[in-house]
Write a protein that holds these residues in place. Structure first.
Motif, PDB file in Angstrom:
ATOM      1  N   ASP A  30      43.665  39.814  42.261  1.00  0.00           N
ATOM      2  CA  ASP A  30      42.669  39.984  43.325  1.00  0.00           C
ATOM      3  C   ASP A  30      43.347  40.025  44.684  1.00  0.00           C
TER       4      ASP A  30
ATOM      5  N   GLU B 121      38.779  41.615  53.202  1.00  0.00           N
ATOM      6  CA  GLU B 121      37.753  41.589  52.160  1.00  0.00           C
ATOM      7  C   GLU B 121      37.346  40.166  51.844  1.00  0.00           C
TER       8      GLU B 121
ATOM      9  N   GLY C 294      34.735  38.790  54.305  1.00  0.00           N
ATOM     10  CA  GLY C 294      33.470  39.469  54.553  1.00  0.00           C
ATOM     11  C   GLY C 294      33.546  40.887  55.092  1.00  0.00           C
TER      12      GLY C 294
ATOM     13  N   ASP D  52      38.942  46.154  41.537  1.00  0.00           N
ATOM     14  CA  ASP D  52      38.901  44.798  42.085  1.00  0.00           C
ATOM     15  C   ASP D  52      37.862  43.980  41.326  1.00  0.00           C
TER      16      ASP D  52
ATOM     17  N   HIS E  41      28.576  35.810  56.742  1.00  0.00           N
ATOM     18  CA  HIS E  41      28.518  37.231  56.383  1.00  0.00           C
ATOM     19  C   HIS E  41      27.521  37.450  55.268  1.00  0.00           C
TER      20      HIS E  41
ATOM     21  N   GLU F  81      28.609  42.775  37.215  1.00  0.00           N
ATOM     22  CA  GLU F  81      29.444  41.635  37.555  1.00  0.00           C
ATOM     23  C   GLU F  81      28.721  40.786  38.593  1.00  0.00           C
TER      24      GLU F  81
ATOM     25  N   SER G 253      31.092  39.993  44.513  1.00  0.00           N
ATOM     26  CA  SER G 253      30.630  40.922  45.544  1.00  0.00           C
ATOM     27  C   SER G 253      31.808  41.665  46.148  1.00  0.00           C
ATOM     28  N   ILE G 254      31.589  42.922  46.476  1.00  0.00           N
ATOM     29  CA  ILE G 254      32.569  43.698  47.234  1.00  0.00           C
ATOM     30  C   ILE G 254      31.769  44.411  48.319  1.00  0.00           C
TER      31      ILE G 254
ATOM     32  N   ASN H 173      38.309  37.968  33.878  1.00  0.00           N
ATOM     33  CA  ASN H 173      37.703  36.863  34.621  1.00  0.00           C
ATOM     34  C   ASN H 173      38.427  35.541  34.382  1.00  0.00           C
TER      35      ASN H 173
ATOM     36  N   LEU I 162      41.139  34.102  39.408  1.00  0.00           N
ATOM     37  CA  LEU I 162      40.977  34.602  40.773  1.00  0.00           C
ATOM     38  C   LEU I 162      40.255  33.550  41.614  1.00  0.00           C
ATOM     39  N   HIS I 163      40.691  33.397  42.815  1.00  0.00           N
ATOM     40  CA  HIS I 163      40.200  32.378  43.770  1.00  0.00           C
ATOM     41  C   HIS I 163      40.561  30.953  43.311  1.00  0.00           C
TER      42      HIS I 163
END
Ligand code: BES
Ligand code: ZN
Length: 457
Positions: free
Chosen positions: A119, A153, A156, A180, A362, A396, A399-400, A422, A426-427
């Motif tokens: 990511d 990204e 926001g 992504d 955002h 999914e 958010s993008i 997943n 990520l994060h």
């Protein structure tokens, strides 16, 4: 012809991984203002890679982090594809939970471990490398491409919208492509036809001027931490429904057909729970886990702090409590209206004796695409050839934000072609990206340009 492209990708795979390692060493954390210069280095790396691949490219300054723009537009009469991605990454915290440091990429068990591995540095990089393979072996691409790789990204995308609005000619295209998101599961590639939107805010609740002795003053003044906990607790009822007035008004309910499609996907709830280390799933009553994750709106606390959190006890009434909240939204919920409704709701819950400050960070809308376009068909073919199995169609929960802007401002749909999983953290600590997915994704991208060349524009 495509064979040469394939061969090139195979022969240069090792070098690509080496370059990705260099990219991942750059701590381009957009949220951290002390890393502004490092974030810029991320942009410069991308720009230089685009150039090496044979694109014309430059940095475009914004009020925040720069945008990297690249293009090659010599395929007359062919579609123009806009590739979007981001070179910024999430903060690496909590640092002590990483097995190897987040910005010292480590390759083990077939994965590359680093913040941003999936990511989005690793995923985005596949498209630059596929362009390189075409340019180096054929001297041209089968379609026109425009690359917009941003650095905000994860915070926001505030400055990106202005760039897109002010540079319509630069970003005019027939379709957008973003890698992504995730595959559905290991061995099951996917095309994502829907994303949730989001609204994000912070709430600060203030009580006494400074922290007070909880024996001397406790019970006589409102405790901001107790108060904020009550406010947060009021956000849901015991059926998991969000209590903000009007929250569900514009939600487009799932049709039975789509519920059936979700239910037809292989999903092992026990494995899902053990992967996450939880003993039960929970959420809005009467919805399945996939429905809750992909097609229902949510309201989550992202962080909450107050008072003394150091070692040992300390008896105080804290002066302040803060919470970061985000809601995931689905079509047709309106982030701006719901942000106001959330603020109003929290104000109504605010206990006497406290004041509240609300920071709107955002928001973006959720969306769902039609999956019968020729571009979807091209993506399906390319993925099937590269991954050896046809992709499933999924939604999914992430958010993008730019996808909505592509739709409303540029007037195009977006192909969300995720190569990650997943379970790639990520994060989270120990973010990773499979080297095999990196290889397959790069090939799928190269084949996608070829497939799209057959589409009439
Ligand atoms: N790559 C994610 C979004 C994503 C992840 C979509 C997995 C689908 C599956 C993206 O970088 C991300 O995390 N976006 C933020 C956006 C927000 C900060 C506006 C998100 O979803 O929290
Ligand atoms: Zn991302």
């Amino acid at each position: 012809m495509v064979e040469h492209v394939r061969d090139y990708l195979e022969q240069h795979q090792e070098r690509f991984v080496g370059e990705l390692v260099e990219f991942l060493k750059i701590p381009s954390v957009s949220a951290d203002s002390t890393l502004k210069a490092e974030t810029r280095r991320g942009a410069e790396f991308v720009q230089q890679q685009m150039k090496a691949a044979g694109l014309e490219s430059r940095l475009i300054e914004t009020a925040g982090h720069p945008i990297v723009y690249g293009s090659w537009k010599k395929a007359e009469g062919k579609p123009t594809v806009l590739v979007y991605g981001h070179y910024d990454v999430q903060p690496p915290d909590p640092l002590d939970q990483w097995e190897t440091p987040p910005f010292e990429p480590d390759i083990r068990d077939g994965h590359i471990y680093a913040r941003g591995a999936t990511d989005d540095k690793g995923q985005m990089y596949t498209h630059i490398k596929s362009v390189e393979a075409w340019m180096k072996t054929q001297g041209e691409l089968p379609v026109n491409v425009v690359f917009v790789i941003e650095g905000e990204e994860e915070v926001g995308s505030d400055n990106l919208d202005r760039f897109l609005a002010e540079n319509k000619d630069l970003v005019a295209c027939d379709i957008a492509v973003i890698s992504d998101t995730s595959q559905y599961a290991p061995g099951i590639p996917a095309i994502t036809y829907g994303l949730r939107g989001i609204l994000a805010c912070e709430v600060i609740v203030n009580g006494p001027r400074q922290d007070l002795h909880s024996g001397v003053f406790g019970g006589a003044v409102t405790n901001p931490a107790n108060g904020l906990a009550r406010m947060v607790a009021a956000l849901h009822d015991d059926q998991g429904r969000v209590q903000i007035p009007g929250f569900y008004d514009n939600v487009i309910e799932l049709k039975q057909e789509e519920r059936d499609q979700f239910a037809a996907l292989p999903f092992d709830e026990a494995k899902f729970m053990s992967d996450l280390g939880v003993k039960a799933v929970s959420g809005e009553a009467d919805f399945s886990t996939l429905e809750r994750r992909w097609a229902r709106p949510t309201c989550d606390v992202n962080g909450m702090v107050s008072g003394y959190t150091g070692e040992g006890p300390k008896t105080i009434v804290p002066a302040q409590a803060r919470v970061k909240i985000s809601c995931r939204l689905v079509p047709d919920q309106d982030p701006a209206a719901l942000t106001r409704a959330l603020e109003q709701f929290l104000l109504e819950q605010l206990p006497a004796g406290l004041t509240m400050q609300f920071i709107d960070y955002h928001g973006c809308k959720g969306l769902v695409f039609d999956f019968n376009s020729p571009y979807m068909a091209a993506a399906r073919t390319a993925i099937e050839q590269a991954f050896g199995t046809a992709p499933v169609m999924i939604r999914e929960g992430g958010s993008i934000p730019v996808v909505e802007t592509f739709q409303s401002l540029v007037g195009v749909e977006t192909l969300l072609l995720g190569w990650g999983q997943n379970t790639d953290n990520l994060h989270s600590p120990n973010e990773r990206f499979s080297l095999e997915a990196f290889r397959q994704g790069t090939l799928a991208s190269a084949l996608l340009w070829q497939e799209m060349a057959n589409i009439q524009v």
